[in-house]
Scaffold this motif. Structure first.
Motif, PDB file in Angstrom:
ATOM      1  N   ASN A 458       0.810  -1.219   0.000  1.00 55.95           N
ATOM      2  CA  ASN A 458       0.000   0.000   0.000  1.00 55.95           C
ATOM      3  C   ASN A 458       0.843   1.268   0.000  1.00 55.95           C
ATOM      4  N   ILE A 459       2.064   1.199   0.493  1.00 54.21           N
ATOM      5  CA  ILE A 459       2.977   2.341   0.328  1.00 54.21           C
ATOM      6  C   ILE A 459       3.246   2.560  -1.163  1.00 54.21           C
ATOM      7  N   GLY A 460       3.475   1.472  -1.886  1.00 58.20           N
ATOM      8  CA  GLY A 460       3.675   1.592  -3.322  1.00 58.20           C
ATOM      9  C   GLY A 460       2.434   2.085  -4.041  1.00 58.20           C
ATOM     10  N   TYR A 461       1.255   1.594  -3.623  1.00 55.22           N
ATOM     11  CA  TYR A 461      -0.006   1.971  -4.264  1.00 55.22           C
ATOM     12  C   TYR A 461      -0.317   3.455  -4.040  1.00 55.22           C
ATOM     13  N   PHE A 462      -0.329   3.880  -2.782  1.00 53.03           N
ATOM     14  CA  PHE A 462      -0.645   5.276  -2.489  1.00 53.03           C
ATOM     15  C   PHE A 462       0.506   6.205  -2.885  1.00 53.03           C
ATOM     16  N   GLY A 463       1.732   5.762  -2.655  1.00 52.59           N
ATOM     17  CA  GLY A 463       2.870   6.575  -3.041  1.00 52.59           C
ATOM     18  C   GLY A 463       2.929   6.823  -4.528  1.00 52.59           C
ATOM     19  N   GLY A 464       2.547   5.809  -5.318  1.00 51.67           N
ATOM     20  CA  GLY A 464       2.528   5.981  -6.762  1.00 51.67           C
ATOM     21  C   GLY A 464       1.579   7.088  -7.180  1.00 51.67           C
ATOM     22  N   MET A 465       0.404   7.146  -6.559  1.00 50.60           N
ATOM     23  CA  MET A 465      -0.550   8.208  -6.895  1.00 50.60           C
ATOM     24  C   MET A 465      -0.052   9.571  -6.439  1.00 50.60           C
ATOM     25  N   ILE A 466       0.430   9.647  -5.193  1.00 52.98           N
ATOM     26  CA  ILE A 466       0.829  10.944  -4.628  1.00 52.98           C
ATOM     27  C   ILE A 466       2.044  11.522  -5.355  1.00 52.98           C
ATOM     28  N   PHE A 467       3.126  10.752  -5.430  1.00 50.31           N
ATOM     29  CA  PHE A 467       4.350  11.268  -6.041  1.00 50.31           C
ATOM     30  C   PHE A 467       4.243  11.340  -7.564  1.00 50.31           C
ATOM     31  N   GLY A 468       3.473  10.431  -8.146  1.00 53.08           N
ATOM     32  CA  GLY A 468       3.278  10.490  -9.585  1.00 53.08           C
ATOM     33  C   GLY A 468       2.579  11.767 -10.008  1.00 53.08           C
ATOM     34  N   VAL A 469       1.520  12.128  -9.293  1.00 53.18           N
ATOM     35  CA  VAL A 469       0.795  13.360  -9.597  1.00 53.18           C
ATOM     36  C   VAL A 469       1.675  14.587  -9.350  1.00 53.18           C
ATOM     37  N   ALA A 470       2.434  14.580  -8.246  1.00 51.43           N
ATOM     38  CA  ALA A 470       3.301  15.717  -7.930  1.00 51.43           C
ATOM     39  C   ALA A 470       4.344  15.937  -9.020  1.00 51.43           C
ATOM     40  N   VAL A 471       4.980  14.875  -9.471  1.00 55.11           N
ATOM     41  CA  VAL A 471       6.001  14.995 -10.521  1.00 55.11           C
ATOM     42  C   VAL A 471       5.362  15.396 -11.853  1.00 55.11           C
ATOM     43  N   ALA A 472       4.145  14.923 -12.105  1.00 58.31           N
ATOM     44  CA  ALA A 472       3.455  15.298 -13.348  1.00 58.31           C
ATOM     45  C   ALA A 472       3.266  16.808 -13.426  1.00 58.31           C
ATOM     46  N   HIS A 473       2.962  17.443 -12.298  1.00 59.75           N
ATOM     47  CA  HIS A 473       2.788  18.891 -12.289  1.00 59.75           C
ATOM     48  C   HIS A 473       4.134  19.613 -12.310  1.00 59.75           C
ATOM     49  N   ALA A 474       5.110  19.074 -11.585  1.00 61.83           N
ATOM     50  CA  ALA A 474       6.394  19.761 -11.454  1.00 61.83           C
ATOM     51  C   ALA A 474       7.291  19.575 -12.677  1.00 61.83           C
ATOM     52  N   VAL A 475       7.228  18.408 -13.301  1.00 60.89           N
ATOM     53  CA  VAL A 475       8.127  18.108 -14.421  1.00 60.89           C
ATOM     54  C   VAL A 475       7.325  17.965 -15.722  1.00 60.89           C
ATOM     55  N   SER A 476       6.654  16.835 -15.854  1.00 65.23           N
ATOM     56  CA  SER A 476       5.832  16.588 -17.044  1.00 65.23           C
ATOM     57  C   SER A 476       4.905  15.416 -16.765  1.00 65.23           C
ATOM     58  N   PRO A 477       3.759  15.346 -17.447  1.00 64.14           N
ATOM     59  CA  PRO A 477       2.848  14.206 -17.249  1.00 64.14           C
ATOM     60  C   PRO A 477       3.492  12.850 -17.523  1.00 64.14           C
ATOM     61  N   PRO A 478       4.283  12.692 -18.597  1.00 62.08           N
ATOM     62  CA  PRO A 478       4.915  11.374 -18.803  1.00 62.08           C
ATOM     63  C   PRO A 478       5.853  10.973 -17.667  1.00 62.08           C
ATOM     64  N   ALA A 479       6.608  11.963 -17.134  1.00 66.22           N
ATOM     65  CA  ALA A 479       7.513  11.662 -16.018  1.00 66.22           C
ATOM     66  C   ALA A 479       6.716  11.247 -14.790  1.00 66.22           C
ATOM     67  N   GLY A 480       5.611  11.933 -14.536  1.00 62.54           N
ATOM     68  CA  GLY A 480       4.761  11.593 -13.391  1.00 62.54           C
ATOM     69  C   GLY A 480       4.156  10.212 -13.534  1.00 62.54           C
ATOM     70  N   ALA A 481       3.660   9.891 -14.748  1.00 64.63           N
ATOM     71  CA  ALA A 481       3.074   8.562 -14.983  1.00 64.63           C
ATOM     72  C   ALA A 481       4.117   7.475 -14.812  1.00 64.63           C
ATOM     73  N   GLY A 482       5.327   7.727 -15.318  1.00 63.53           N
ATOM     74  CA  GLY A 482       6.392   6.735 -15.180  1.00 63.53           C
ATOM     75  C   GLY A 482       6.775   6.501 -13.735  1.00 63.53           C
ATOM     76  N   LEU A 483       6.916   7.599 -12.967  1.00 56.27           N
ATOM     77  CA  LEU A 483       7.280   7.455 -11.561  1.00 56.27           C
ATOM     78  C   LEU A 483       6.169   6.765 -10.780  1.00 56.27           C
ATOM     79  N   GLY A 484       4.919   7.176 -11.000  1.00 53.68           N
ATOM     80  CA  GLY A 484       3.801   6.586 -10.267  1.00 53.68           C
ATOM     81  C   GLY A 484       3.675   5.104 -10.519  1.00 53.68           C
ATOM     82  N   PHE A 485       3.723   4.715 -11.792  1.00 57.55           N
ATOM     83  CA  PHE A 485       3.609   3.298 -12.112  1.00 57.55           C
ATOM     84  C   PHE A 485       4.824   2.529 -11.598  1.00 57.55           C
ATOM     85  N   GLY A 486       5.993   3.157 -11.677  1.00 57.87           N
ATOM     86  CA  GLY A 486       7.209   2.498 -11.198  1.00 57.87           C
ATOM     87  C   GLY A 486       7.178   2.243  -9.700  1.00 57.87           C
ATOM     88  N   LEU A 487       6.686   3.233  -8.942  1.00 58.75           N
ATOM     89  CA  LEU A 487       6.583   3.052  -7.488  1.00 58.75           C
ATOM     90  C   LEU A 487       5.610   1.932  -7.149  1.00 58.75           C
TER      91      LEU A 487
END
Length: 654
Positions: A458-487
């Motif tokens: 569940n750390i991976g599940y919730f962390g993927g959503m939280i950090f993925g969305v944050a990176v999508a706004h800060a960097v780019s949507p593809p980077a956020g999607a990659g990080l979220g799915f990777g986590l």
């Protein structure tokens, strides 16, 4: 005296009683009409056409229908099924899912309660127009904006604040010089709250009769309005804005996805808690899945049909969309439609029909929102009678509506409405999706795979959503999607690797392999077991059952989409942080999030909202893969010293 008593019982009959002693709707039709009335309101006739207009073209229906089928229907199935199965409003229902979700149940009511205060003031403005519809010529003829802003809303223009050129700091805050009450708005607000009291003070016995009027009559008048609007000169061009235009480039904008989901939430009513309270007065074994689909689909059909009334007028007035020019729901209801009415033969009749329809449609939503709060109070085991509880809540609600009746009330309404919907409502629905499919019978999961594996997954599940969305706004949507799915993948692999081997078999496909069996428990068990337990109640006999893909849809599709939509609120607020009323609305919305969080951390703080005999409903020990009804039957048999073989114990896992 007896005659008066009989007349009173006929007009406001006592509610029927179900087998467990709970009040019950007079019929299934009454429940469906009440539920449809709760969601079919001004959002259908005003807000929906404005959103379609601002995103003009057939492309609007791509995110809109996705939101309907991927989010609205699954969440409504959950809200109705748990209310019906657990025989209580949202706090009791979510307490049965897990005792740490009491705050979530209260969060739904938080949204309904605070929306109700300004929603009634909207109705007060409509009542002002309704009163003036009997004046000939109509007083807004040739002065639509002046009449609305100066005569009805009567707000003093604010002194608008500003940000620095680079947006990094606030140079000045918006100030509102007008603070007085608007007398007529106060009067109509008091009158509307009195009507709310009148419709719900006796319970579902009376409400079940009122809804035939509050939903049936507006539908008839809406059909007449649509026919008239579509017969206007050039109406076809207005209708063509929706049905004959395709702009695929619009789908690349996040705005269209956010507004589509917001509209679906607002018009269907998911996340407000009243569906759960209404469903708790159903017969226990009613067809919850069919009812949910019927309610949502009828709402979709109604608002798309009603939109023809607005787009016929749009074509008639030649108000075609322009880049950068948006049409607000208030503009539709208080400027566009009223101005069109003045140019029609028999203007007073059409004004009467329009504002009577808006008033009655909105009214059914207003008492649905308050009724959910009443259900919670009555379920808590209070010694007060229902009329007393309703009276207290109506008086409190009226007092809390007064700030919206002031000379800055319109701007306060905008500030509260935006953030309650964009922050609190979306977060509540997101929490419904993830919590019900994560923590329901979570001890079964830890019993089979271990607490460490459950935590890491569940750390991976919730962390993927939280950090993925944050990176999508800060960097780019593809980077956020990659990080979220990777986590998520990293958490899933680590948890499966460190997991214990389950001793109770997984579902058929997943039971073939040890690692697959571990993953099934971590990823799917809670939602699937909730579905199985609910189906033993709401899916009996010829009832439609909750499908096997429902928990998968809720946890892995609906929840991530909602997380993305939720994240759009923060950049938007950053640009409006110079306005004190938007700051107030943003803060109030986060109080709802705090309530939900406190429920998770300190559930005992919410004991006051539950009757003493139901405090432990969400703490019952369970056996992995054994349905709740079987455990309850076995426990009862042990207490009575009888047969300990509970029904459903040997039911195969699906």
């Amino acid at each position: 005296m007896n005659t008066l008593k009989k007349a009173g019982n006929w007009l406001a009959p006592p509610a029927n009683k179900s087998e467990d002693g709970r009040d019950q709707w007079p019929s299934r039709t009454s429940f469906i009409l009440a539920a449809m009335g709760g969601c079919a309101g001004m959002g259908n006739l005003l807000r929906y056409p404005s959103q379609v207009y601002n995103n003009h073209g057939l492309q609007w229906f791509v995110p809109y229908l996705m939101a309907v089928f991927i989010i609205a229907i699954p969440v409504l199935v959950l809200e109705i099924a748990i209310g019906q199965a657990y025989r209580g409003g949202s706090v009791i229902a979510y307490n049965n899912v897990n005792h740490r979700l009491r705050g979530l149940g209260l969060g739904l009511l938080f949204v309904a309660f605070f929306v109700g205060h300004y929603f009634v003031v909207n109705l007060a403005w409509i009542m002002d127009y309704f009163r003036n519809s009997f004046t000939s010529p109509l007083p807004w003829t040739g002065r639509g904006e002046e009449f609305y802003y100066q005569d009805v809303v009567a707000n003093v223009d604010p002194i608008v604040g500003s940000l620095s050129e680079d947006g990094s700091s606030v140079l000045s805050y918006t100030s509102y010089p007008g603070i007085g009450l608007v007398g007529e708005t106060v009067g109509w607000t008091a009158f509307t709250w009195f009507l709310v009291w009148l419709c719900i003070f006796k319970g579902v016995g009376l409400t079940g009769r009122v809804v035939y009027f509050t939903l049936g009559l507006p539908i008839v008048i809406t059909i007449i309005l649509v026919g008239r609007a579509c017969s206007l000169e050039n109406a076809g061009e207005g209708v063509g804005l929706v049905w004959a235009t395709w702009r695929s480039s619009e789908l690349a904008r996040g705005q269209i996805w956010q507004t589509a989901c917001g509209q679906v939430f607002f018009s269907t009513g998911v996340g407000f808690g009243y569906f759960t309270s209404y469903a708790s007065y159903n017969q226990k074994y009613s067809n919850a899945v069919m009812d949910s689909i019927l309610i949502v689909c009828s709402n979709v059909l109604f608002e798309n049909f009603a939109a023809f009334a607005v787009f016929g007028v749009v074509g008639y007035l030649r108000l075609f969309p322009q880049d950068g020019v948006r049409l607000g729901s208030f503009t539709v209801g208080f400027l566009t439609l009223p101005l069109a009415v003045t140019e029609m033969p028999g203007a007073n009749f059409w004004a009467f029909a329009l504002f009577f329809t808006l008033m009655v449609l909105g009214f059914s939503s207003a008492f649905a929102q308050l009724d959910a709060i009443v259900t919670m109070w009555m379920d808590s085991g209070t010694k007060l009678s229902r009329p007393v509880v309703v009276t207290i809540l109506v008086m409190i609600s009226f007092l809390l509506s007064l700030p919206y009746c002031t000379q800055f009330g319109y701007y306060l309404l905008e500030g509260i409405d935006r953030w309650i919907n964009d922050v609190a409502l979306i977060f509540v629905v997101w929490a419904e999706c993830v919590c019900s499919t994560t923590v329901y019978r979570w001890k079964d999961v830890t019993n089979q795979v271990g607490l460490l594996a459950f935590t890491i997954y569940n750390i991976g599940y919730f962390g993927g959503m939280i950090f993925g969305v944050a990176v999508a706004h800060a960097v780019s949507p593809p980077a956020g999607a990659g990080l979220g799915f990777g986590l998520y993948v990293a958490g899933a692999v680590a948890s499966v690797t460190l997991s214990q081997t389950p001793t109770s078999g997984a579902a058929r496909f997943w039971a073939r392999n040890t690692y697959a069996s571990r993953f099934w428990y971590l990823a799917f068990y809670s939602g699937n077991q909730l579905r199985r337990d609910l189906n033993l109640i709401v899916g009996t006999g010829k009832n439609w059952t909750i499908p096997s893909f429902w928990p998968l849809l809720m946890r892995y599709i609906s929840a991530p989409i909602l997380a993305i939509i939720f994240s759009f609120a923060y950049p938007s607020f950053y640009l409006l942080r110079y306005d004190p009323l938007h700051i107030l609305g943003f803060t109030l919305a986060h109080v709802c999030l705090l309530v939900i969080g406190l429920g998770v951390i300190l559930p005992r703080w919410f004991d006051v909202f539950l009757p003493p005999h139901r405090l432990n409903d969400g703490k019952v020990d369970t056996i992995p893969n054994v349905n709740q009804s079987a455990i309850d039957a076995e426990q009862k048999a042990l207490e009575e010293g009888g047969d300990t073989t509970g029904p459903g114990k040997d039911e195969p896992i699906k």
